[in-house]
Design a protein around this motif. Structure first.
Motif, PDB file in Angstrom:
ATOM      1  N   ARG A 125       0.898  -1.200   0.088  1.00  0.00           N
ATOM      2  CA  ARG A 125      -0.027  -0.050  -0.032  1.00  0.00           C
ATOM      3  C   ARG A 125       0.691   1.191  -0.164  1.00  0.00           C
ATOM      4  O   ARG A 125       0.317   2.263  -0.181  1.00  0.00           O
ATOM      5  CB  ARG A 125      -0.874   0.058   1.042  1.00  0.00           C
ATOM      6  CG  ARG A 125      -2.039  -0.948   1.206  1.00  0.00           C
ATOM      7  CD  ARG A 125      -3.100  -0.930   2.252  1.00  0.00           C
ATOM      8  NE  ARG A 125      -2.251  -1.251   3.570  1.00  0.00           N
ATOM      9  CZ  ARG A 125      -2.523  -0.622   4.743  1.00  0.00           C
ATOM     10  NH1 ARG A 125      -3.351   0.235   4.892  1.00  0.00           N
ATOM     11  NH2 ARG A 125      -1.779  -1.047   5.868  1.00  0.00           N
ATOM     12  N   GLY A 126       2.052   1.065   0.218  1.00  0.00           N
ATOM     13  CA  GLY A 126       2.942   2.527   0.398  1.00  0.00           C
ATOM     14  C   GLY A 126       3.755   2.580  -0.949  1.00  0.00           C
ATOM     15  O   GLY A 126       3.326   2.197  -2.053  1.00  0.00           O
ATOM     16  N   MET A 127       4.960   2.960  -0.491  1.00  0.00           N
ATOM     17  CA  MET A 127       6.128   3.429  -1.802  1.00  0.00           C
ATOM     18  C   MET A 127       7.215   2.244  -2.030  1.00  0.00           C
ATOM     19  O   MET A 127       8.037   2.434  -2.542  1.00  0.00           O
ATOM     20  CB  MET A 127       6.312   4.690  -1.632  1.00  0.00           C
ATOM     21  CG  MET A 127       5.426   5.817  -1.261  1.00  0.00           C
ATOM     22  SD  MET A 127       4.289   6.224  -2.482  1.00  0.00           S
ATOM     23  CE  MET A 127       5.503   6.928  -3.703  1.00  0.00           C
ATOM     24  N   GLY A 128       6.722   1.130  -1.362  1.00  0.00           N
ATOM     25  CA  GLY A 128       8.214   0.052  -1.366  1.00  0.00           C
ATOM     26  C   GLY A 128       8.523  -0.415  -2.775  1.00  0.00           C
ATOM     27  O   GLY A 128       9.673  -0.592  -2.950  1.00  0.00           O
ATOM     28  N   ALA A 129       7.502  -0.226  -3.700  1.00  0.00           N
ATOM     29  CA  ALA A 129       8.053  -0.710  -5.065  1.00  0.00           C
ATOM     30  C   ALA A 129       9.062   0.051  -5.782  1.00  0.00           C
ATOM     31  O   ALA A 129       9.732  -0.157  -6.748  1.00  0.00           O
ATOM     32  CB  ALA A 129       6.819  -0.973  -5.995  1.00  0.00           C
ATOM     33  N   TYR A 130       9.202   1.281  -5.142  1.00  0.00           N
ATOM     34  CA  TYR A 130       9.887   2.360  -5.761  1.00  0.00           C
ATOM     35  C   TYR A 130      11.424   2.070  -5.320  1.00  0.00           C
ATOM     36  O   TYR A 130      12.476   2.877  -5.801  1.00  0.00           O
ATOM     37  CB  TYR A 130       9.576   3.670  -5.316  1.00  0.00           C
ATOM     38  CG  TYR A 130       8.282   4.292  -6.202  1.00  0.00           C
ATOM     39  CD1 TYR A 130       8.315   4.863  -7.465  1.00  0.00           C
ATOM     40  CD2 TYR A 130       7.064   3.738  -5.782  1.00  0.00           C
ATOM     41  CE1 TYR A 130       7.115   5.191  -8.242  1.00  0.00           C
ATOM     42  CE2 TYR A 130       5.857   4.090  -6.365  1.00  0.00           C
ATOM     43  CZ  TYR A 130       5.784   4.814  -7.540  1.00  0.00           C
ATOM     44  OH  TYR A 130       4.737   5.094  -8.218  1.00  0.00           O
ATOM     45  N   ASP A 131      11.671   1.239  -4.319  1.00  0.00           N
ATOM     46  CA  ASP A 131      12.993   1.155  -3.882  1.00  0.00           C
ATOM     47  C   ASP A 131      13.656   2.411  -3.455  1.00  0.00           C
ATOM     48  O   ASP A 131      14.831   2.821  -3.757  1.00  0.00           O
ATOM     49  CB  ASP A 131      13.880   0.184  -5.142  1.00  0.00           C
ATOM     50  CG  ASP A 131      15.190  -0.116  -4.430  1.00  0.00           C
ATOM     51  OD1 ASP A 131      15.015  -0.512  -3.264  1.00  0.00           O
ATOM     52  OD2 ASP A 131      16.185  -0.439  -4.984  1.00  0.00           O
ATOM     53  N   ALA A 132      13.019   3.062  -2.696  1.00  0.00           N
ATOM     54  CA  ALA A 132      13.504   4.542  -2.128  1.00  0.00           C
ATOM     55  C   ALA A 132      13.972   4.271  -0.696  1.00  0.00           C
ATOM     56  O   ALA A 132      13.739   3.439   0.033  1.00  0.00           O
ATOM     57  CB  ALA A 132      12.389   5.220  -2.022  1.00  0.00           C
ATOM     58  N   ILE A 133      14.960   5.228  -0.355  1.00  0.00           N
ATOM     59  CA  ILE A 133      15.639   5.078   0.777  1.00  0.00           C
ATOM     60  C   ILE A 133      15.350   6.631   1.448  1.00  0.00           C
ATOM     61  O   ILE A 133      15.725   7.686   1.118  1.00  0.00           O
ATOM     62  CB  ILE A 133      17.183   5.160   0.667  1.00  0.00           C
ATOM     63  CG1 ILE A 133      17.463   3.513   0.117  1.00  0.00           C
ATOM     64  CG2 ILE A 133      18.118   5.297   2.086  1.00  0.00           C
ATOM     65  CD1 ILE A 133      19.125   3.361  -0.038  1.00  0.00           C
ATOM     66  N   LEU A 134      14.718   6.478   2.559  1.00  0.00           N
ATOM     67  CA  LEU A 134      14.647   7.673   3.528  1.00  0.00           C
ATOM     68  C   LEU A 134      15.497   7.875   4.519  1.00  0.00           C
ATOM     69  O   LEU A 134      15.843   7.145   5.392  1.00  0.00           O
ATOM     70  CB  LEU A 134      13.320   7.744   4.339  1.00  0.00           C
ATOM     71  CG  LEU A 134      12.747   8.757   4.980  1.00  0.00           C
ATOM     72  CD1 LEU A 134      12.722   9.878   4.299  1.00  0.00           C
ATOM     73  CD2 LEU A 134      11.436   8.497   5.952  1.00  0.00           C
ATOM     74  N   GLU A 135      16.399   8.851   4.203  1.00  0.00           N
ATOM     75  CA  GLU A 135      17.558   9.243   5.093  1.00  0.00           C
ATOM     76  C   GLU A 135      16.970   9.771   6.473  1.00  0.00           C
ATOM     77  O   GLU A 135      16.144  10.318   6.544  1.00  0.00           O
ATOM     78  CB  GLU A 135      18.612  10.047   4.601  1.00  0.00           C
ATOM     79  CG  GLU A 135      19.421   9.555   3.359  1.00  0.00           C
ATOM     80  CD  GLU A 135      20.270  10.472   2.761  1.00  0.00           C
ATOM     81  OE1 GLU A 135      20.639  11.708   3.453  1.00  0.00           O
ATOM     82  OE2 GLU A 135      21.049  10.109   1.815  1.00  0.00           O
ATOM     83  N   GLU A 136      17.984   9.379   7.633  1.00  0.00           N
ATOM     84  CA  GLU A 136      17.661   9.603   8.888  1.00  0.00           C
ATOM     85  C   GLU A 136      17.076  11.060   9.040  1.00  0.00           C
ATOM     86  O   GLU A 136      16.290  11.397   9.822  1.00  0.00           O
ATOM     87  CB  GLU A 136      18.712   9.159   9.988  1.00  0.00           C
ATOM     88  CG  GLU A 136      18.492   9.534  11.521  1.00  0.00           C
ATOM     89  CD  GLU A 136      17.226   8.906  12.202  1.00  0.00           C
ATOM     90  OE1 GLU A 136      16.621   9.453  13.009  1.00  0.00           O
ATOM     91  OE2 GLU A 136      16.821   7.817  11.345  1.00  0.00           O
ATOM     92  N   ASP A 137      18.218  11.988   8.653  1.00  0.00           N
ATOM     93  CA  ASP A 137      18.074  13.478   9.086  1.00  0.00           C
ATOM     94  C   ASP A 137      16.617  13.996   8.125  1.00  0.00           C
ATOM     95  O   ASP A 137      16.107  15.070   8.723  1.00  0.00           O
ATOM     96  CB  ASP A 137      19.278  14.118   8.756  1.00  0.00           C
ATOM     97  CG  ASP A 137      19.724  14.089   7.255  1.00  0.00           C
ATOM     98  OD1 ASP A 137      19.002  13.358   6.337  1.00  0.00           O
ATOM     99  OD2 ASP A 137      20.723  15.011   6.840  1.00  0.00           O
ATOM    100  N   ALA A 138      16.373  13.297   6.935  1.00  0.00           N
ATOM    101  CA  ALA A 138      15.221  13.770   6.582  1.00  0.00           C
ATOM    102  C   ALA A 138      13.852  13.347   7.054  1.00  0.00           C
ATOM    103  O   ALA A 138      12.893  14.223   7.083  1.00  0.00           O
ATOM    104  CB  ALA A 138      15.397  12.893   4.886  1.00  0.00           C
ATOM    105  N   ALA A 139      14.109  12.221   7.621  1.00  0.00           N
ATOM    106  CA  ALA A 139      12.711  11.901   8.411  1.00  0.00           C
ATOM    107  C   ALA A 139      12.697  12.579   9.840  1.00  0.00           C
ATOM    108  O   ALA A 139      11.512  13.051  10.222  1.00  0.00           O
ATOM    109  CB  ALA A 139      13.151  10.311   9.032  1.00  0.00           C
ATOM    110  N   GLU A 140      13.897  13.056  10.348  1.00  0.00           N
ATOM    111  CA  GLU A 140      13.795  13.916  11.517  1.00  0.00           C
ATOM    112  C   GLU A 140      13.117  15.178  10.961  1.00  0.00           C
ATOM    113  O   GLU A 140      12.437  15.793  11.701  1.00  0.00           O
ATOM    114  CB  GLU A 140      15.143  13.998  12.086  1.00  0.00           C
ATOM    115  CG  GLU A 140      15.850  13.004  12.828  1.00  0.00           C
ATOM    116  CD  GLU A 140      15.244  12.990  14.290  1.00  0.00           C
ATOM    117  OE1 GLU A 140      14.796  14.106  14.730  1.00  0.00           O
ATOM    118  OE2 GLU A 140      15.043  12.121  14.963  1.00  0.00           O
ATOM    119  N   PHE A 141      13.558  15.822   9.940  1.00  0.00           N
ATOM    120  CA  PHE A 141      13.087  16.959   9.285  1.00  0.00           C
ATOM    121  C   PHE A 141      11.685  17.151   9.088  1.00  0.00           C
ATOM    122  O   PHE A 141      10.883  17.959   9.662  1.00  0.00           O
ATOM    123  CB  PHE A 141      13.889  17.462   8.200  1.00  0.00           C
ATOM    124  CG  PHE A 141      13.472  18.700   7.625  1.00  0.00           C
ATOM    125  CD1 PHE A 141      13.548  19.979   7.920  1.00  0.00           C
ATOM    126  CD2 PHE A 141      12.542  18.753   6.265  1.00  0.00           C
ATOM    127  CE1 PHE A 141      13.210  21.136   7.592  1.00  0.00           C
ATOM    128  CE2 PHE A 141      12.310  19.889   5.922  1.00  0.00           C
ATOM    129  CZ  PHE A 141      12.433  21.223   6.345  1.00  0.00           C
TER     130      PHE A 141
END
Length: 439
Positions: free
Chosen positions: A186-202
């Motif tokens: 149901r999410g964006m898993g098929a795009y093979d994306a990486i969410l960096e820690e500081d981006a998630a924090e921001f």
């Protein structure tokens, strides 16, 4: 449901925004709001047992009001109907009521009606629902961003349980973001994306408790960011800032910058510089600082740095603190600016601070007995001990003042409050001197 309706529903589910697709389907998938859906809480037990009564969810956008309604829809054996008060009319409600009567009469099955934005219903529309809620034809679930005690019919309120949802914690939003990026169904898993820690924090920080805005930003980031040399979509802090349309401001709510900025804000108000005060206020708001935290510090400043030089400063600051809780952002920024400018331009005095600190020192260092004439003479046996004897009632004397010792004997000559010559405190000082000289 016919074939076309089924295909339309399927298509909408696939094409709907990430925040809608990723919504929890069960109670155990819900993130946050443990004060109402913790496993030992009433709402959790009621949903699990399918024993829901009429309820109203109240809270800011993106905190999970509709999500909880959808969880109930997936859990309950009752018929579940949903309407949005912004577009629904009386005919829509009549259709739901008629169907609910049929379900109850023919199948003994209850009907839950979820009304999103229920505060948008006018009094007549709310009144129409009342008898059907009262006789059990409908179980009402309302969702509102406005205080229901102001915006919802009192009779409906009295027949409902109010659950207030709080802005999500930063860690809750981070959990949702990582789930959204990795979920392949149901999410964006098929795009093979990486969410960096500081981006998630921001993102979790600037979302300010609103999960929807953070999820919308991450969806935009994944869909619009080019892959790197390794074929990965990397969501960096810069990408996150661009997607949520917020410039990256160096501001850590738990770090030095947080304390430096609030310090600069307070010192600017104390120093009577409204321009600097508004600038530092804007800086905090832009970075997602809590409006309630800012309002609390302004109330302290109003007493500590203005005091009786302008007693209204505390009234303004307190009113602003109440108002921002009821209004929320973005309008709260205007209210905070209003109060900050008032405090900054008000005459200043810290005589109140010096008075209480000096008095606290006296209490700590001195053993003092309350004068007998000030003691309470009303409790049992007190008058026989002479308590209250010799007390002079101030209102029986000219100017409602009479010379009388109030401090204990050991500190009878101490002066704690020394009013300044600024603002209203100067008037207080002159009035006080006048009645003492002529009393």
């Amino acid at each position: 449901m016919d074939l076309f309706e089924y295909m339309r529903s399927n298509s909408m589910e696939k094409e709907s925004p990430l925040a809608s697709r990723i919504r929890p389907r069960t109670l155990d998938e819900v993130v946050g709001q443990k004060h109402i859906i913790g496993k030992d809480k009433l709402l959790y037990r009621a949903i699990s047992a399918d024993k829901i009564s009429s309820i109203i969810f109240y809270g800011p956008p993106g905190t999970g009001k509709t999500t909880l309604a959808k969880v109930i829809a997936n859990t309950t054996k009752a018929e579940f109907k949903q309407i949005n008060a912004t577009v629904a009319g009386k005919k829509d409600m009549e259709d739901v009521v008629e169907e609910a009567k049929n379900n109850m009469g023919m199948y003994g099955r209850k009907t839950i009606l979820f009304v999103d934005e229920i505060h948008r219903f006018n009094k007549g529309q709310q009144d129409y629902l009342l008898p059907f809620v009262e006789d059990g034809t409908l179980i009402l679930i309302g969702a509102t961003t406005e205080n229901p005690y102001f915006e919802v019919n009192g009779a409906l309120i009295s027949r409902s349980v109010i659950f207030e949802l709080k802005p999500l914690e930063k860690d809750d939003i981070k959990e949702l973001l990582y789930r959204a990026v990795s979920d392949k169904e149901r999410g964006m898993g098929a795009y093979d994306a990486i969410l960096e820690e500081d981006a998630a924090e921001f993102l979790a920080d600037v979302a300010n408790g609103d999960a929807r805005s953070a999820l919308n930003a991450i969806e935009l980031g994944v869909l619009t960011t080019e892959r790197d040399s390794e074929g990965k979509i990397r969501i960096t802090r810069e990408v996150a800032a661009e997607c949520i349309q917020k410039r990256v401001v160096r501001y850590d709510k738990a770090g030095d910058n947080h304390y430096d900025t609030i310090s600069a804000f307070i010192k600017s108000m104390r120093g009577s510089d409204p321009d600097a005060a508004v600038y530092y206020l804007a800086r905090m708001l832009y970075a997602g600082e809590s409006v309630t935290f800012i309002a609390r510090r302004m109330m302290i400043c109003a007493s500590e740095d203005v005091g009786n030089a302008d007693p209204r400063a505390l009234e303004v600051a307190t009113s602003a603190a109440l108002a921002v809780e009821r209004v929320g952002m973005p309008e709260a920024q205007i209210i905070l600016a209003h109060a900050a400018i008032y405090i900054a331009t008000a005459p200043k005095s810290n005589a109140v601070v010096e008075a209480i600190f000096s008095a606290m020192e006296a209490v700590k260092d001195t053993k003092a007995t309350i004068p007998v004439h000030l003691m309470d003479a009303h409790y049992k046996g007190a008058s026989k001990l002479g308590h209250g004897d010799g007390y002079k009632y101030a209102h029986n004397y000219p100017n409602h003042y009479v010379k009388q010792q109030y401090l204990p004997d050991s500190i009878a000559d101490r002066v704690f409050y020394k009013p300044s010559d600024n603002g209203y405190e100067k008037e207080l000082k002159e009035y006080w001197k006048n009645i003492k000289d002529n009393g």
